[in-house]
Design a protein around this motif. Sequence first.
Motif, PDB file in Angstrom:
ATOM      1  N   ALA A  34       0.826  -1.284   0.224  1.00 62.40           N
ATOM      2  CA  ALA A  34      -0.036   0.225  -0.046  1.00 62.40           C
ATOM      3  C   ALA A  34       0.710   1.303  -0.054  1.00 62.40           C
ATOM      4  O   ALA A  34       0.741   2.281  -0.601  1.00 62.40           O
ATOM      5  N   HIS A  35       1.962   1.182   0.697  1.00 62.10           N
ATOM      6  CA  HIS A  35       2.813   2.483   0.787  1.00 62.10           C
ATOM      7  C   HIS A  35       3.483   2.630  -0.490  1.00 62.10           C
ATOM      8  O   HIS A  35       3.575   3.894  -1.035  1.00 62.10           O
ATOM      9  N   TYR A  36       3.774   1.535  -1.342  1.00 63.76           N
ATOM     10  CA  TYR A  36       4.228   1.722  -2.529  1.00 63.76           C
ATOM     11  C   TYR A  36       3.421   2.374  -3.502  1.00 63.76           C
ATOM     12  O   TYR A  36       3.593   3.363  -4.362  1.00 63.76           O
ATOM     13  N   LEU A  37       2.092   1.773  -3.614  1.00 65.83           N
ATOM     14  CA  LEU A  37       1.050   2.276  -4.414  1.00 65.83           C
ATOM     15  C   LEU A  37       0.609   3.394  -4.274  1.00 65.83           C
ATOM     16  O   LEU A  37       0.151   4.303  -4.971  1.00 65.83           O
ATOM     17  N   PHE A  38       0.331   3.965  -2.954  1.00 63.16           N
ATOM     18  CA  PHE A  38      -0.393   5.208  -2.598  1.00 63.16           C
ATOM     19  C   PHE A  38       0.302   5.941  -1.577  1.00 63.16           C
ATOM     20  O   PHE A  38       0.208   6.268  -0.518  1.00 63.16           O
ATOM     21  N   PRO A  39       1.504   6.502  -2.249  1.00 59.97           N
ATOM     22  CA  PRO A  39       2.587   7.069  -1.623  1.00 59.97           C
ATOM     23  C   PRO A  39       2.074   8.178  -0.700  1.00 59.97           C
ATOM     24  O   PRO A  39       2.652   9.258   0.000  1.00 59.97           O
ATOM     25  N   ASP A  40       0.847   9.205  -1.365  1.00 60.32           N
ATOM     26  CA  ASP A  40       0.512  10.265  -0.662  1.00 60.32           C
ATOM     27  C   ASP A  40      -0.417  10.234   0.587  1.00 60.32           C
ATOM     28  O   ASP A  40      -0.727  11.332   1.311  1.00 60.32           O
ATOM     29  N   TYR A  41      -0.471   9.185   1.029  1.00 62.06           N
ATOM     30  CA  TYR A  41      -1.484   8.849   2.285  1.00 62.06           C
ATOM     31  C   TYR A  41      -0.631   8.830   3.376  1.00 62.06           C
ATOM     32  O   TYR A  41      -1.214   8.588   4.432  1.00 62.06           O
ATOM     33  N   GLN A  42       0.726   8.845   3.660  1.00 62.89           N
ATOM     34  CA  GLN A  42       1.527   8.946   4.850  1.00 62.89           C
ATOM     35  C   GLN A  42       2.815   9.510   4.157  1.00 62.89           C
ATOM     36  O   GLN A  42       3.238   9.559   3.448  1.00 62.89           O
ATOM     37  N   ASP A  43       3.355   9.982   5.583  1.00 62.58           N
ATOM     38  CA  ASP A  43       4.771  10.544   5.258  1.00 62.58           C
ATOM     39  C   ASP A  43       5.705   9.607   5.166  1.00 62.58           C
ATOM     40  O   ASP A  43       5.463   8.294   5.519  1.00 62.58           O
ATOM     41  N   LYS A  44       6.997   9.987   4.761  1.00 61.17           N
ATOM     42  CA  LYS A  44       8.074   9.046   4.551  1.00 61.17           C
ATOM     43  C   LYS A  44       8.575   8.212   5.918  1.00 61.17           C
ATOM     44  O   LYS A  44       8.982   6.979   5.716  1.00 61.17           O
ATOM     45  N   GLU A  45       8.661   9.162   6.991  1.00 56.70           N
ATOM     46  CA  GLU A  45       8.904   8.406   8.172  1.00 56.70           C
ATOM     47  C   GLU A  45       7.918   7.167   8.615  1.00 56.70           C
ATOM     48  O   GLU A  45       8.382   6.114   9.066  1.00 56.70           O
ATOM     49  N   THR A  46       6.657   7.363   8.470  1.00 57.51           N
ATOM     50  CA  THR A  46       5.750   6.201   8.562  1.00 57.51           C
ATOM     51  C   THR A  46       6.165   5.196   7.829  1.00 57.51           C
ATOM     52  O   THR A  46       6.063   3.962   8.016  1.00 57.51           O
ATOM     53  N   GLU A  47       6.391   5.248   6.411  1.00 54.41           N
ATOM     54  CA  GLU A  47       6.769   4.326   5.382  1.00 54.41           C
ATOM     55  C   GLU A  47       7.776   3.505   5.989  1.00 54.41           C
ATOM     56  O   GLU A  47       7.721   2.462   5.984  1.00 54.41           O
ATOM     57  N   GLU A  48       8.807   4.205   6.466  1.00 55.84           N
ATOM     58  CA  GLU A  48      10.052   3.662   6.797  1.00 55.84           C
ATOM     59  C   GLU A  48       9.875   2.719   8.041  1.00 55.84           C
ATOM     60  O   GLU A  48      10.323   1.791   8.119  1.00 55.84           O
ATOM     61  N   ASN A  49       9.204   3.390   8.982  1.00 52.90           N
ATOM     62  CA  ASN A  49       8.766   2.806  10.190  1.00 52.90           C
ATOM     63  C   ASN A  49       8.096   1.442   9.998  1.00 52.90           C
ATOM     64  O   ASN A  49       8.360   0.279  10.454  1.00 52.90           O
ATOM     65  N   SER A  50       7.189   1.517   9.125  1.00 53.40           N
ATOM     66  CA  SER A  50       6.243   0.438   8.915  1.00 53.40           C
ATOM     67  C   SER A  50       7.108  -0.512   8.053  1.00 53.40           C
ATOM     68  O   SER A  50       7.009  -1.851   8.445  1.00 53.40           O
ATOM     69  N   PHE A  51       7.989  -0.289   7.122  1.00 48.80           N
ATOM     70  CA  PHE A  51       8.737  -1.192   6.334  1.00 48.80           C
ATOM     71  C   PHE A  51       9.603  -2.123   7.276  1.00 48.80           C
ATOM     72  O   PHE A  51       9.721  -3.211   7.274  1.00 48.80           O
ATOM     73  N   ARG A  52      10.224  -1.400   8.158  1.00 46.61           N
ATOM     74  CA  ARG A  52      11.194  -2.072   9.047  1.00 46.61           C
ATOM     75  C   ARG A  52      10.476  -3.198   9.994  1.00 46.61           C
ATOM     76  O   ARG A  52      10.934  -4.096  10.449  1.00 46.61           O
ATOM     77  N   TYR A  53       9.051  -2.599  10.446  1.00 48.30           N
ATOM     78  CA  TYR A  53       8.304  -3.329  11.300  1.00 48.30           C
ATOM     79  C   TYR A  53       7.920  -4.577  10.586  1.00 48.30           C
ATOM     80  O   TYR A  53       7.983  -5.873  10.952  1.00 48.30           O
ATOM     81  N   TYR A  54       7.314  -4.605   9.327  1.00 54.74           N
ATOM     82  CA  TYR A  54       6.742  -5.588   8.672  1.00 54.74           C
ATOM     83  C   TYR A  54       7.896  -6.461   7.976  1.00 54.74           C
ATOM     84  O   TYR A  54       7.727  -7.814   8.123  1.00 54.74           O
TER      85      TYR A  54
END
Length: 769
Positions: free
Chosen positions: A604-624
């Motif tokens: 979802a973060h790749y497809l819809f990058p406008d729905y969250q900031d980059k920090e949230t994307e990176e935190n989520s990436f490392r978590y998952y």
Amino acid sequence: MSKIYQVTGIGLNEKNLQLQETIFHNANGYIGVRGTLEEGVPADFDTMRGMYINGFYDIAPMKQAEKLCNLVEDKESMLNVADTQTIEVSFDGQKFSMADDADCRYVRTLDMEKGITRREVDWSNKEGKQLHFNITRMASFEERSLFTIDYCFQSIDFSGTVEIHSRHLGLVRNYFNPKDPRLAGESHNHLKKEDVHICESGACLVSSTVESHLKVASAVANIVTVNQKRQPSEVVTYDETAHAMDVSYRFDIRPGDEVRIIKYSIFTDSIREEDCRNVADEKLSKVVEQGIASYYKKQQEYLKEFWNNSSMEIVGDRDLNESLCFNMYQLLQSAGYDGYSSIAAKGLSGEGYEGHYFWDTEMFMVPYFAMTNPAIARKLLEYRYKTLGKAKENAALLGHKKGALYPWRTITGRECSGYYPSGTAQYHIDGDIAYAVILYYKTSGDWEFIKEMGLKILLETNRLWLDVGNYYKDRFVINCVTGPDEYTCIVNNNYYTNASAKYSMQWCLKFIQRLAEEKDAYQQFVKENDLTEEEIQAMKEAEEKMYLPYDETLGINPQDDSFLQKPIWDLEHTPQEEFPLLLHYHPLHLYRYQVCKQADTVLAHYLFPDYQDKETEENSFRYYEKITTHDSSLSTCVFSIMASRLGLKDKAYYYFGDSAKMDLLNTHKNSKDGIHAANMGGSYMAIVNGFARVQAEEDKLFLAPALPENWQGYHFRIRYHGSLLEVSVNKETCSIEQLEGTAITVELYGKEYVLEAANQKVEVPYQEN
């Protein structure tokens, strides 16, 4: 980039037999033929001998333990439609078989410029007399119904009698494996005899399906020459019980003699042709008259154009180039091209997943074709438009008063998933198809497609979102669905699902607004689709108030409302032999843990990058990444793309890893059942959308290429709004050149350029980012 793939060996090896049947299959989007051996194999060898037609199916029972309301109790299955592959050759009574000569040497070749496969064998009979075999097979892109076997052998020092049997079997069965959920669990007799017809060119067998009442015609002609002189004496026999034809030849040869058997097979079906038998007869006469040399030439011409659009090379990595070339070619072989079919999970290379179409097509394969061959991408989406009515019927079966819900797995548009928690409940299929429609438009600029088909798909799928969702605390929520991660099922507010619904609504409203500028077209659309202003406002409000879960403590987007409440699965101490988990643990056990089969929120973060900031994307990436098994072949390519987007170059390369080589290396140990078509598209995306960071918008193409440390450079070609572009990256420079087309705008490393005509090029220093 090398477009030749070869395997050499000695003797017949059962361990790699089925894998070679997959790798050396022939297909053209309509027919697919497993790379089985014309002479067959010993009875105790496991082989999947199949010839398939894309979208041709029968109905098989799928019993439910409890007959609850509207659960699916039968399914469509792609059929093995006939067997025209068999050619048996005997020398003084001894049949040619690689199993009978343990020392026979062979070379199998896939030539992706000529569009053929070849098997060359040096074989000795029991007296030690030697013969050389050269067998070429082709599924024609010029005449999609045509499959050919060009079977040649030469006597080195054999003198004696040769007997040839070319067989044509009209009643065959599908492969099955009761231990693997990805294959049919039991054998069914799907075909029955319908008609036999001897025509001037050859013989045609017509079979019909037992339950779906479809017809398939297979017409075959044999041309046999010795030292280039025609052998007219043939004996034709028909076995009515087996619905089988046998054409035989018998003659003497001496050392140096060359024998050539050209076997033309034509396949037609009643889905596409009103009278498939007569059409098969006519096509067979035509191809025999034109001759095989003509079709070889046209095959090369077709592929020359294909590679001109799809060219890609990684500088300094021959193995990877070979794999990427293989993957792109397999995608072409798999793609439905006529609006009646799509791309099955295994393409036309085998019977894994029974020939069903999934979300794989729209999310991992349409992007490839949208960037390289928009006409095929359009046809794949046209198939979804043609099945929109069945999607509306499916929604009604699940209790929805409005809207369309596309089936999780299907052939004709009917739901074929029996286990609804990880099947039908994956409502995100609607968002996936909507995403593909929007992506195709962004890449091609094809507004006419949106007006004719795309907007109707978006409207009906968004009506479904409005019906399934509801408001809670002034937020639009979507409950009781399953996201892409099939180890977590029936949850509330799966982030991916909600994000895809929001995106679809945004673009549907945008398209409606643009269509309103064309007064007559807008009024016609409103009338045909009963669109009201109240419905438009409801969509707008739902989109604005769509709930996207966020956890402030961890700074991530939770996969769903309850995901973080569960204990984390101990992947580190799970024995390697227990992967994939789905084959070793009860589904309910998996559902109670934080463990992911594949990318979900990360996708979802790749497809819809406008729905969250980059920090949230990176935190989520490392978590998952800590809790994802990548048991699905669709997963690592997504992690690679997202790592690229985050600037995590090492991780991007790590996740890219051997994913591009998945089938050639058989890394998932099941390529024998067929190719992993979605992974093939995903590996392409990992380079173009990942490393090169290509992003198509409706008015501009964005690029910010990065170069993995292990590569010297790379270049590829893509299409955007009718223009053919070549992107080249090395450690010093990055360039984009327009090879053909009209003016387009590109943004390279944040700076905007206009390419106004063919042969215009922008070159800038390579930038680390």
